[in-house]
Design an enzyme around this catalytic site. Structure first.
Site, mmCIF file in Angstrom:
data_model
loop_
_atom_site.group_PDB
_atom_site.id
_atom_site.type_symbol
_atom_site.label_atom_id
_atom_site.label_comp_id
_atom_site.label_asym_id
_atom_site.label_seq_id
_atom_site.Cartn_x
_atom_site.Cartn_y
_atom_site.Cartn_z
ATOM 1 C CE1 TYR A 92 -1.414 -56.705 2.072
ATOM 2 C CE2 TYR A 92 -1.401 -58.349 0.326
ATOM 3 C CZ TYR A 92 -1.000 -57.935 1.580
ATOM 4 O OH TYR A 92 -0.181 -58.738 2.346
ATOM 5 C CB SER A 128 2.360 -59.708 -0.168
ATOM 6 O OG SER A 128 1.312 -60.615 -0.462
#
Length: 249
Positions: free
Chosen positions: A153, A140
């Site tokens: 995350y 990501s």
């Protein structure tokens, strides 16, 4: 140019929706046979849409035995493994780190990071037996830059990037390439409105992305296809941003 994955066997985790679904369908359209793995149950829909070139498998990627069984399925059903897209992931709760729980940490890191570890641990030996293959890990933009209230995350995706680079070095001279794609803000199931609206609204503007729009699952699938195919035969250890210019903006 069609047939870029002709004769190849692929596993796609998180294949029930979003980037995983788009990638499984694109890989099959380019000639691959695909194991569509997911925990949601929607992997059945993806495999059915593809047809005989796909098989669905319910998999929790945070459980090693299930990932091992997934790799065995690819061998038993299609005869080997050439491409592994470790795509399954979750966002987790968006909170300050002081408000996060151990349970949330274990869940997010278990799926996003440990799942990638298990995939490579069990997938790479199968690739080595047939001369190599391509591993693509979905990281990501949050693994490259910080996002507020996303410590867990971001940690998981940063870990994916560093694991990708280390494993790429370990197998660079053995025919296994290991790369990561780093999506920016992409219209997937992690976006609350995406379940009701398969495409972003025409007037949706993303002010923090230089291209000023949402990314699409199809665009991430195209990047994964490039890394899966022989067109990227001299590419390994890359963390490829597919983010509308976000990380350089």
């Amino acid at each position: 140019m069609a047939g870029r994955l002709e004769g190849k066997v692929a596993i796609v985790t998180g294949a029930g929706s979003g980037i995983g679904c788009a990638s499984a369908e694109l890989f099959a359209a380019e000639g691959a046979e695909v194991v569509c793995a997911d925990i949601s149950g929607d992997e059945e829909k993806t495999a059915a849409a593809i047809g005989a070139a796909a098989v669905a498998l319910h998999v929790d990627v945070s459980v090693e035995a299930e990932v091992e069984g997934m790799v065995a399925m690819a061998q038993d059903r299609f005869g080997g493994l050439d491409i592994l897209l470790n795509n399954a992931g979750i966002g987790g709760p968006k909170r300050l780190v002081t408000e996060q729980t151990e349970e949330a940490f274990d869940l997010v890191l278990g799926v996003n990071l440990k799942g990638v570890f298990f995939g490579m641990k069990h997938g790479i030996p199968v690739m080595l037996r047939t001369g190599g293959g391509s591993v693509i890990n979905t990281a990501s933009a949050a693994g490259l830059v910080g996002w507020r209230k996303n410590a867990l995350y971001g940690a998981s995706k940063g870990g994916v990037i560093q694991m990708t680079k280390a494993v790429a070095l370990d197998y660079a001279d053995q025919g296994v390439r290991v790369n990561a794609v780093c999506p920016g803000m992409t219209w997937t199931g992690l976006v609350p409105d995406a379940e009701q609206h398969p495409e972003p609204p025409a007037d949706a503007v993303m002010p923090h992305q230089p291209m000023k729009r949402w990314g699409l699952s199809s665009e991430l699938a195209a990047a994964a296809l490039f890394l899966a195919s022989d067109e990227s035969s001299f590419v390994t250890g890359v963390a490829l941003p597919v983010d509308g210019g976000y990380v350089c903006g």
